[in-house]
Scaffold this motif. Structure first.
Motif, PDB file in Angstrom:
ATOM      1  N   LEU A   1       0.810  -1.221   0.000  1.00 13.19           N
ATOM      2  CA  LEU A   1       0.000   0.000   0.000  1.00 13.19           C
ATOM      3  C   LEU A   1       0.842   1.270   0.000  1.00 13.19           C
ATOM      4  CD1 LEU A   1      -2.733  -1.004   2.607  1.00 13.19           C
ATOM      5  CD2 LEU A   1      -2.941  -0.997   0.133  1.00 13.19           C
ATOM      6  N   THR A   2       2.125   1.169   0.405  1.00 16.57           N
ATOM      7  CA  THR A   2       2.966   2.374   0.463  1.00 16.57           C
ATOM      8  C   THR A   2       3.280   2.929  -0.919  1.00 16.57           C
ATOM      9  OG1 THR A   2       4.954   0.968   0.551  1.00 16.57           O
ATOM     10  CG2 THR A   2       4.036   1.731   2.642  1.00 16.57           C
ATOM     11  N   GLU A   3       2.919   2.194  -1.960  1.00 16.25           N
ATOM     12  CA  GLU A   3       3.095   2.741  -3.303  1.00 16.25           C
ATOM     13  C   GLU A   3       2.202   3.964  -3.505  1.00 16.25           C
ATOM     14  OE1 GLU A   3       2.216  -0.374  -5.986  1.00 16.25           O
ATOM     15  OE2 GLU A   3       3.885  -1.663  -5.334  1.00 16.25           O
ATOM     16  N   ASN A   4       1.099   4.022  -2.771  1.00 15.74           N
ATOM     17  CA  ASN A   4       0.220   5.186  -2.835  1.00 15.74           C
ATOM     18  C   ASN A   4       0.626   6.149  -1.720  1.00 15.74           C
ATOM     19  OD1 ASN A   4      -1.814   7.030  -3.004  1.00 15.74           O
ATOM     20  ND2 ASN A   4      -3.476   5.607  -2.581  1.00 15.74           N
ATOM     21  N   GLU A   5       1.136   7.331  -2.067  1.00 15.51           N
ATOM     22  CA  GLU A   5       1.664   8.264  -1.072  1.00 15.51           C
ATOM     23  C   GLU A   5       0.584   8.778  -0.122  1.00 15.51           C
ATOM     24  OE1 GLU A   5       3.722  11.405  -2.946  1.00 15.51           O
ATOM     25  OE2 GLU A   5       5.450  10.183  -3.512  1.00 15.51           O
ATOM     26  N   GLY A   6      -0.660   8.745  -0.558  1.00 19.22           N
ATOM     27  CA  GLY A   6      -1.729   9.288   0.269  1.00 19.22           C
ATOM     28  C   GLY A   6      -1.987   8.513   1.546  1.00 19.22           C
ATOM     29  N   ILE A   7      -1.474   7.295   1.667  1.00 15.68           N
ATOM     30  CA  ILE A   7      -1.785   6.486   2.850  1.00 15.68           C
ATOM     31  C   ILE A   7      -1.008   6.924   4.081  1.00 15.68           C
ATOM     32  CG2 ILE A   7      -2.162   4.520   1.318  1.00 15.68           C
ATOM     33  CD1 ILE A   7       0.321   3.290   2.849  1.00 15.68           C
ATOM     34  N   PHE A   8       0.101   7.661   3.907  1.00 14.13           N
ATOM     35  CA  PHE A   8       0.950   7.961   5.058  1.00 14.13           C
ATOM     36  C   PHE A   8       0.260   8.876   6.064  1.00 14.13           C
ATOM     37  CE2 PHE A   8       4.109   6.926   1.743  1.00 14.13           C
ATOM     38  CZ  PHE A   8       4.671   5.839   2.362  1.00 14.13           C
ATOM     39  N   GLY A   9      -0.688   9.676   5.612  1.00 15.21           N
ATOM     40  CA  GLY A   9      -1.413  10.528   6.530  1.00 15.21           C
ATOM     41  C   GLY A   9      -2.627   9.864   7.143  1.00 15.21           C
TER      42      GLY A   9
ATOM     43  N   LEU B   1      10.212   3.994   3.997  1.00 15.02           N
ATOM     44  CA  LEU B   1       9.984   5.256   4.699  1.00 15.02           C
ATOM     45  C   LEU B   1      11.247   6.108   4.726  1.00 15.02           C
ATOM     46  CD1 LEU B   1       7.858   4.009   7.747  1.00 15.02           C
ATOM     47  CD2 LEU B   1       7.050   5.388   5.847  1.00 15.02           C
ATOM     48  N   ILE B   2      12.399   5.481   4.962  1.00 16.55           N
ATOM     49  CA  ILE B   2      13.663   6.236   4.993  1.00 16.55           C
ATOM     50  C   ILE B   2      13.953   6.841   3.622  1.00 16.55           C
ATOM     51  CG2 ILE B   2      16.154   5.976   5.239  1.00 16.55           C
ATOM     52  CD1 ILE B   2      15.646   3.995   7.483  1.00 16.55           C
ATOM     53  N   ASP B   3      13.706   6.078   2.561  1.00 15.57           N
ATOM     54  CA  ASP B   3      13.930   6.606   1.207  1.00 15.57           C
ATOM     55  C   ASP B   3      13.037   7.816   0.936  1.00 15.57           C
ATOM     56  OD1 ASP B   3      15.808   4.676   0.738  1.00 15.57           O
ATOM     57  OD2 ASP B   3      14.427   3.312  -0.298  1.00 15.57           O
ATOM     58  N   ARG B   4      11.799   7.755   1.385  1.00 14.37           N
ATOM     59  CA  ARG B   4      10.889   8.879   1.152  1.00 14.37           C
ATOM     60  C   ARG B   4      11.300  10.102   1.982  1.00 14.37           C
ATOM     61  NH1 ARG B   4       6.357   7.600  -1.672  1.00 14.37           N
ATOM     62  NH2 ARG B   4       5.928   5.377  -2.003  1.00 14.37           N
ATOM     63  N   ILE B   5      11.797   9.868   3.211  1.00 14.10           N
ATOM     64  CA  ILE B   5      12.250  10.997   4.033  1.00 14.10           C
ATOM     65  C   ILE B   5      13.492  11.639   3.415  1.00 14.10           C
ATOM     66  CG2 ILE B   5      13.187  11.635   6.287  1.00 14.10           C
ATOM     67  CD1 ILE B   5      11.445   9.360   7.454  1.00 14.10           C
ATOM     68  N   ASN B   6      14.443  10.818   3.010  1.00 12.25           N
ATOM     69  CA  ASN B   6      15.654  11.349   2.393  1.00 12.25           C
ATOM     70  C   ASN B   6      15.385  11.996   1.039  1.00 12.25           C
ATOM     71  OD1 ASN B   6      17.148  10.451   4.569  1.00 12.25           O
ATOM     72  ND2 ASN B   6      17.715   8.507   3.599  1.00 12.25           N
ATOM     73  N   GLY B   7      14.302  11.566   0.377  1.00 11.12           N
ATOM     74  CA  GLY B   7      13.981  12.108  -0.943  1.00 11.12           C
ATOM     75  C   GLY B   7      13.313  13.463  -0.913  1.00 11.12           C
ATOM     76  N   ASN B   8      13.107  14.017   0.298  1.00 15.76           N
ATOM     77  CA  ASN B   8      12.547  15.360   0.438  1.00 15.76           C
ATOM     78  C   ASN B   8      11.171  15.474  -0.219  1.00 15.76           C
ATOM     79  OD1 ASN B   8      12.557  17.983   1.359  1.00 15.76           O
ATOM     80  ND2 ASN B   8      13.630  18.820  -0.423  1.00 15.76           N
TER      81      ASN B   8
END
Length: 867
Positions: A406-414, A442-449
């Protein structure tokens, strides 16, 4: 309350005079007399012109209305039964003889007056009920409104019930509305009235000419029904919901009134729990099958509300699952509501989860097309795995893999459901290998700004606190917003090994003094990174020279000493120092902490005293060669434990995490006491450890240390057992650094003491005020000390009373009877009771001194008040 019944206002006043009218009247009597003068019609129209007569009557009516409006405050302030009784008789006479404006004012005033027992109820009713025979709709409406205001005292009164039922059919709209409101009040308390009225209400509901506004009001009567007639009421409400395609009024006016019926069903079921199963079935049927989307949505929302309060029927749950099974591959809007209801049901502790239910949820996840639906289904599977009930065909790693997909969809993180699901999965037993891909993503998305950095950081914090995770790849600090940097720093501290901590000390740049740096130091103490805490404490002590007050400079110096001791103690365990070296560290640390105890805040003092006592007991026991129990330390352990309990009972603002830390320290002290007293191993119990509070790392250390301690005690090796216990270095709680800010209680004691009082009189004190947030009640303690008797001083006698709370305001009353001559002392204290029903420590409010003298030898007024 006096049992004598009075037939008129003057008789009631004369009967109360013997007990209340003294040479020096109390404040209560004075204020009541002022209101009585306003209530009387003491004017003369003789010799006046018509205009003058009109002005006089208008002015007298205005004064009378003012007196009526002041009654609720006066009765609440001075709840003397005799005074209240004569006022009610006076009000009843005014109601009978005056005009409609006074009657309406009395009806609204009676809603504001609350009696535990209504004074002279029979007399009051016998007077005002004469109005029912008048040919005046407004007068009868005022009468019925007055009856509704005191409905809680009228249970079983058939005359009143008959009057209300007769007025429900009135041709006057005002009288009918008054009857509807009064019926709604009386039906809660009178089972006989409820049973005989519901049928009449149903006949009115089935009238096609009934206005929609009246329909809503009548339905509320059914929703407020007494438990004795609840089955009849719920059958009537559900029958209205069923009659969609008939000539019923429901079918004619649309779904708004049907929604009102559904709402009253839920209110009735929440108040009377055994109706919840029937209600859930009807709401499910209407929510799935009704042709009107608006009504279906309302029913599903109410079903979710009911599920959070009561248990749904199995039939309703099966219907929800069946609908999901048939439509899961579509994008119907009902699916999200249904999944939320099942999510609530699956999270309940007393629910029985079958294997078929687990299989169905798994299949629904595989077939679902909507990401939001999949998130809620993951949460349901997490609840199933956490409850350990049923042989689910999926395991923890399976659900982690679903979440990773499900993390492929960015909208789920909120979405909070994802965070809840992961937190539940991390509480289950066994390995959590499936969390690794999610952490990497999650780390990749945080580092990816990316735009979801903050949500990813919060989710990563939940994971890192509950399971060991490597955060060494995080490298986005310079690109983060200010709000996210605190979470980022905490994440770095969570995952540090001792080697990485020392490397971080060398790499961390020197910073000027700032609150962010101090907040990072607090985090180091919480996560037990004492090497880094010592480095930063020295840095902030150096950079803040000449910029902060002396008290802050001293505080930073304390942090340097504490972190240095904890660092040395931790290092001694890692390097396996010899016993002499170890004792030297303990003695040095004990000396440092003992000096700091007298220089810190109360919460920090209690914490450091507990640490000192642990060190003292360990040093004394290791150095003692007599091998005898050290019972002489029992008093120290008891005193320290009492200090912890006193702190937790008095400081209402202490957060949950800090509270649990102090409680864990208390348990460690108790185990140390048992060890030094040579108690058996089986008396030591490993405490329950909440991973949400202490984190996975400390939880494992506490469990390992207790297991090692018990193992040593089993073999009578007490010194190694003590050393095992000392290995537990708890993180320093937040309250150690910051005083909890708590909104104080605003309260007042009236009347203000201004004179001396005669023997045989009484004085009623009122203590009222506003409750702060998070407090639901207050218990007032009145301690009265009488004067000296027979040469011996009087003693305090305490009286406790739960205050009457309305919204956020409370009031309490206490009467002082001056039976002897001399000095009385009244001390007022209180306990606060919060939303969790925790009663906090007693706090002092005020003490006053009252002088009682012989009426024949009264002197000048004198009073002394101390606060």
């Amino acid at each position: 309350m006096s049992g004598v019944m009075y037939g008129s206002y003057e008789n009631a006043r004369m009967a109360s005079a013997s007990t209340l009218e003294t040479p020096e009247e109390s404040e209560a009597v004075k204020e009541f007399r002022l209101v009585e003068n306003l209530l009387r019609e003491s004017y003369s129209l003789d010799g006046k012109t018509l205009l003058e007569q009109e002005d006089i009557v208008t002015e007298a009516t205005a004064e009378q209305l003012e007196g009526i409006a002041r009654l609720p405050i006066l009765i609440e302030k001075y709840p003397h039964p005799n005074l209240a009784e004569q006022c009610m008789v006076a009000i009843a006479n005014i109601f009978l003889k005056s005009k409609d404006v006074q009657r309406q004012c009395i009806a609204s005033t009676m809603r504001r007056i609350k009696f535990r027992e209504f004074p002279s109820l029979d007399i009051f009713l016998s007077i005002i009920m004469n109005v029912q025979h008048q040919n005046d709709f407004r007068a009868r409406a005022a009468l019925i409104n007055t009856i509704g205001a005191i409905a809680e005292h009228l249970g079983g009164n058939r005359t009143v019930g008959h009057l209300i039922r007769r007025s429900l059919d009135s041709q006057d709209e005002g009288e009918r509305d008054a009857a509807i409101w009064s019926a709604q009040q009386l039906i809660k308390y009178d089972s006989e009235f409820a049973s005989s009225t519901i049928g009449h209400i149903v006949d009115m509901l089935n009238d096609p000419s009934l206005p929609s506004d009246s329909f809503r009001k009548l339905v509320k009567i059914l929703g407020a029904s007494h438990a004795a007639a609840s089955d009849h009421a719920i059958n009537c409400l559900t029958r209205q919901l069923k009659n969609v395609n008939t000539s019923s009024v429901i079918g004619g006016i649309g779904c708004e009134l049907a929604s009102e019926c559904a709402l009253q069903l839920v209110k009735l079921s929440v108040r009377i729990p055994h109706l919840a199963e029937i209600t859930s079935e009807f709401l499910t049927q209407s929510g799935l099958n009704d042709p009107r989307p608006k009504l279906r949505k309302k029913c599903l929302l109410l079903l979710e509300r009911l599920a959070s309060r009561e248990a749904l029927s199995t039939k309703a749950t099966d219907q929800l699952l069946e609908f999901l099974d048939e439509n899961i591959e579509s994008n119907k809007w009902e699916l999200e509501y249904l999944v939320k209801v099942i999510e609530i049901v699956s999270a309940k502790e007393n629910i029985e989860i079958t294997d078929e239910f687990c299989t169905k949820i798994y299949e629904l996840f595989l077939r679902a097309q909507c990401f939001t639906i999949k998130i809620h289904l993951c949460n349901i599977m997490s609840s199933i795995l956490l409850s350990n009930s049923g042989n689910a065909i999926f395991n923890v790693d399976d659900v982690f893999s679903f979440i990773h997909e499900l993390t492929e969809n960015e909208g789920i993180f909120g979405n909070p459901a994802i965070t809840t699901a992961i937190a539940k999965l991390l509480q289950t037993d066994g390995d959590k290998d499936g969390i690794v891909p999610i952490v990497e993503d999650l780390i990749d998305r945080i580092n990816g700004n990316g735009k979801h950095q903050f949500s990813c950081l919060k989710l990563l914090r939940v994971i890192g606190w509950r399971t060991p995770v490597n955060f060494s790849d995080l490298s986005a600090q310079n690109h983060l917003p200010e709000a996210a940097k605190v979470i980022y720093n905490n994440l770095i501290l969570m995952g540090l090994t001792p080697e990485q901590e020392k490397c971080l000390i060398r790499e961390y740049p020197s910073q000027n003094y700032s609150f962010d740096l101090y907040r990072l130091i607090r985090s180091c103490f919480r996560y037990r990174r004492f090497f880094f805490a010592n480095h930063l404490s020295k840095m902030i002590l150096e950079k803040s020279r000449g910029k902060v007050r002396i008290m802050y400079k001293a505080h930073f110096g304390h942090l340097v000493k504490i972190s240095e001791f904890e660092m040395n103690l931790f290092n001694s365990f890692r390097t396996c120092a010899d016993m002499d070296n170890f004792l030297e560290i303990l003695e040095e640390g004990m000396a440092k902490l003992t000096k700091l105890v007298i220089q810190v805040r109360p919460a920090a003092k209690v914490w450091l005293e507990a640490r000192c006592l642990l060190l003292q007991a360990a040093v004394c026991f290791i150095q003692d060669t007599s091998d005898a129990p050290m019972s002489y330390l029992d008093s120290d352990f008891e005193e320290c434990s009492s200090d912890i309990l006193g702190l937790l009972g008095s400081e209402r603002g202490i957060d949950k995490s800090s509270r649990r830390s102090y409680e864990m320290m208390q348990k460690i002290l108790d185990v140390m006491r048992k060890i030094v007293n040579h108690e058996a191993e089986n008396l030591i119990v490993t405490p329950e450890i909440e991973v949400d509070i202490f984190g996975h790392e400390l939880k494992k250390q506490i469990q390992d240390s207790f297991a090692e301690c018990k193992s040593h005690l089993k073999e009578k090796r007490r010194i190694p057992a003590i050393i095992s216990l000392l290995r537990i270095q708890l993180g320093y709680p937040k309250v150690f650094f910051i005083s909890p800010k708590v909104e104080e209680v605003k309260m007042e004691l009236t009347p203000i003491v201004e004179k001396q009082y005669s023997k045989g009189t009484s004085l009623v004190f009122t203590c009222d005020g506003a409750l702060p947030a998070g407090v639901k009640n207050i218990k007032i303690i009145y301690s009265l000390k009488p004067p000296f008797n027979d040469g011996k001083p009087g003693e305090y006698k305490s009286f406790e009373e739960d205050a009457v709370v309305r919204r956020n305001f409370f009031t309490s009353n206490f009467a002082v009877n001056f039976q002897e001559i001399g000095v009385y002392k009244l001390k007022v204290e209180y306990h606060l009771i919060d939303d969790d029903n925790i009663q906090w420590a007693k706090k002092f409010f005020k003490e006053i001194v009252l002088n009682s003298q012989d009426p024949l030898r009264a002197q000048k007024p004198a009073a002394q008040t101390s606060q």
